[in-house]
Write an enzyme that holds these catalytic residues in place. Sequence first.
Site, PDB file in Angstrom:
ATOM      1  N   LYS A  48       0.850  -1.191   0.000  1.00 57.25           N
ATOM      2  CA  LYS A  48       0.000   0.000   0.000  1.00 57.25           C
ATOM      3  C   LYS A  48       0.884   1.239   0.000  1.00 57.25           C
ATOM      4  O   LYS A  48       2.083   1.118  -0.163  1.00 57.25           O
ATOM      5  CB  LYS A  48      -0.987  -0.011   1.164  1.00 57.25           C
ATOM      6  CG  LYS A  48      -0.386  -0.027   2.554  1.00 57.25           C
ATOM      7  CD  LYS A  48      -1.488  -0.008   3.606  1.00 57.25           C
ATOM      8  CE  LYS A  48      -0.922   0.181   5.002  1.00 57.25           C
ATOM      9  NZ  LYS A  48      -1.925   0.152   6.045  1.00 57.25           N
ATOM     10  N   HIS A  93      -3.059 -10.739  15.508  1.00 50.96           N
ATOM     11  CA  HIS A  93      -3.401  -9.803  14.420  1.00 50.96           C
ATOM     12  C   HIS A  93      -4.901  -9.589  14.419  1.00 50.96           C
ATOM     13  O   HIS A  93      -5.665 -10.529  14.668  1.00 50.96           O
ATOM     14  CB  HIS A  93      -2.950 -10.377  13.061  1.00 50.96           C
ATOM     15  CG  HIS A  93      -2.938  -9.340  11.961  1.00 50.96           C
ATOM     16  ND1 HIS A  93      -4.091  -8.809  11.417  1.00 50.96           N
ATOM     17  CD2 HIS A  93      -1.902  -8.725  11.326  1.00 50.96           C
ATOM     18  CE1 HIS A  93      -3.768  -7.928  10.493  1.00 50.96           C
ATOM     19  NE2 HIS A  93      -2.447  -7.843  10.412  1.00 50.96           N
ATOM     20  N   ASP A  96      -9.338  -8.443  10.721  1.00 49.92           N
ATOM     21  CA  ASP A  96      -9.623  -7.850   9.400  1.00 49.92           C
ATOM     22  C   ASP A  96      -8.824  -8.494   8.277  1.00 49.92           C
ATOM     23  O   ASP A  96      -9.225  -8.445   7.121  1.00 49.92           O
ATOM     24  CB  ASP A  96      -9.355  -6.341   9.419  1.00 49.92           C
ATOM     25  CG  ASP A  96      -7.953  -6.010   9.886  1.00 49.92           C
ATOM     26  OD1 ASP A  96      -7.521  -6.593  10.901  1.00 49.92           O
ATOM     27  OD2 ASP A  96      -7.287  -5.181   9.243  1.00 49.92           O
ATOM     28  N   THR A 126     -11.442  -3.689  15.403  1.00 47.01           N
ATOM     29  CA  THR A 126     -12.144  -2.551  16.001  1.00 47.01           C
ATOM     30  C   THR A 126     -12.819  -1.763  14.885  1.00 47.01           C
ATOM     31  O   THR A 126     -12.155  -1.176  14.036  1.00 47.01           O
ATOM     32  CB  THR A 126     -11.144  -1.645  16.758  1.00 47.01           C
ATOM     33  OG1 THR A 126     -10.398  -2.465  17.642  1.00 47.01           O
ATOM     34  CG2 THR A 126     -11.864  -0.552  17.526  1.00 47.01           C
ATOM     35  N   ILE A 129     -12.495   2.407  12.760  1.00 44.60           N
ATOM     36  CA  ILE A 129     -11.213   3.121  12.817  1.00 44.60           C
ATOM     37  C   ILE A 129     -10.147   2.306  12.098  1.00 44.60           C
ATOM     38  O   ILE A 129     -10.110   1.087  12.189  1.00 44.60           O
ATOM     39  CB  ILE A 129     -10.786   3.397  14.283  1.00 44.60           C
ATOM     40  CG1 ILE A 129      -9.538   4.265  14.365  1.00 44.60           C
ATOM     41  CG2 ILE A 129     -10.573   2.106  15.075  1.00 44.60           C
ATOM     42  CD1 ILE A 129      -9.827   5.723  14.199  1.00 44.60           C
ATOM     43  N   ASP A 208      -0.768  22.837 -28.095  1.00 44.06           N
ATOM     44  CA  ASP A 208       0.320  22.651 -27.132  1.00 44.06           C
ATOM     45  C   ASP A 208       1.521  23.489 -27.584  1.00 44.06           C
ATOM     46  O   ASP A 208       2.539  22.965 -28.016  1.00 44.06           O
ATOM     47  CB  ASP A 208       0.667  21.149 -27.100  1.00 44.06           C
ATOM     48  CG  ASP A 208       1.726  20.815 -26.071  1.00 44.06           C
ATOM     49  OD1 ASP A 208       2.041  21.671 -25.228  1.00 44.06           O
ATOM     50  OD2 ASP A 208       2.238  19.670 -26.123  1.00 44.06           O
TER      51      ASP A 208
END
Length: 435
Positions: A48, A93, A96, A126, A129, A208
């Site tokens: 990511k 862990h 999720d 959780t 969040i 251009d």
Amino acid sequence: MSDGVPLVYVGMTGDMLHNGHINILNCASQLGTVVVGLLTDQAVASYKRVPVLDYNQRKSVIEQLRTVDRVVPQNTLDYLPNLLELRPQYVVHGSDWKVGVQSGTRQAVIDTISEWEGELVEPDYTEGISSTMMVSSLQSNGVSPEFRISRMRRILAVTGQIRAIEVHNGLTGIIAEESSVVCEGETREFDAFWLSSLTHSASKGKPDNQIVDSTMMTSTINEIFDVTTKPMIVDLDNGGPIEHFGINVRRLERLGVSAVIIEDKIGKKRNSLFEDGIDQRQDSIEDFSKKIQLGKDALVGSDFMIIARIESLILNKGMDDALERASAFVASGADGIMIHSKSKNADEILAFIRTFRESDETTPVVVVPSTYSSTREDDLYAMGANVIIYANHLIRAAFPAMRRTAETLLREKRALEAEEQLMPISDIIRLVPVD
Ligand code: SPV
Ligand code: MG
């Protein structure tokens, strides 16, 4: 296990700590001695976006937590090297990761720790969040010019790879900012924007040829920066007259632009991909080097990049000329080299990079695979390219779609038949945030 106390392993990024992390660590500390495997910047970037805080910043926060006994680097998204070394009794862990890009990683963890009867403990995720949510909520207020400028060098330092896409207004900025696909185990996004002279002028119905002046450019950059957070590379044609260049780069630096690319051409401006562009003239190495130096001297900070674009291959001046220019421009302070080509394949680009890299391993190389579009990013990166720019694709996508709709309305004398090609009105209203 140490002194009979089980070892508990928690892998995390910890970029933005929140109560979800605290829950996980509380749960882990009840099981034994907690070792946090803190993902390095490279490990995070492999699936990511590059974290906001760097590894050492994140480490200094996490090692202060009383539920954490030790922090070790986790160099890959893959937990296995650390697990095999530490042989923890437990891995903890959040639940999720059962779905999505990390589900494969999870399975590999289960398989590995089962070899010594280790156990995976997955406290409930959780809800409401996540670091990603926090980052985007912080970023919805915008980012500072300094943050945006430095982000380009930071991504280059961590991954050595930037994928940029053309933008020419606020709407294309939103598309470039938000487009994201989960593919082959990673979340893929664009890292940066390219303010293309070609598409910016075309979006204003102009050729251009430098008719879009610096006032219009400033206005467009502000429009895009109002609704985005990613770094921008600006196409500054040949940088304009040398006596304007310093003022121009300083203005762009003040706005929060990360880099400009200037091309080593003089005289009447024509787009490099224009069929009859061969009568274009190249600047002398000496004069263009002076321009680069002057631009560097004019900057206030050290993050803004001036990238020299070499047109030797476009103008059939040959590889040696391109390579000679590249080393001269780097010697005069260029922070990167863009090598352009209008060949249908990437042979000459790859040949350039290969030879350039023999004497220069570090200067970022920028490529624009518009005509050699069958070449994949990975092949360009493997050869030593660092920045890949999709230079004109959003406007080329939009124009035929708009024309098709206009013609459908004319043909049908009503909008119904066009509707199936269009996004619903409710979506376009939601696309642009109200506040
Ligand atoms: C642009 O996007 O305006 C460029 C790249 O300068 S190219 O059109 O390929 O010259
Ligand atoms: Mg251009």
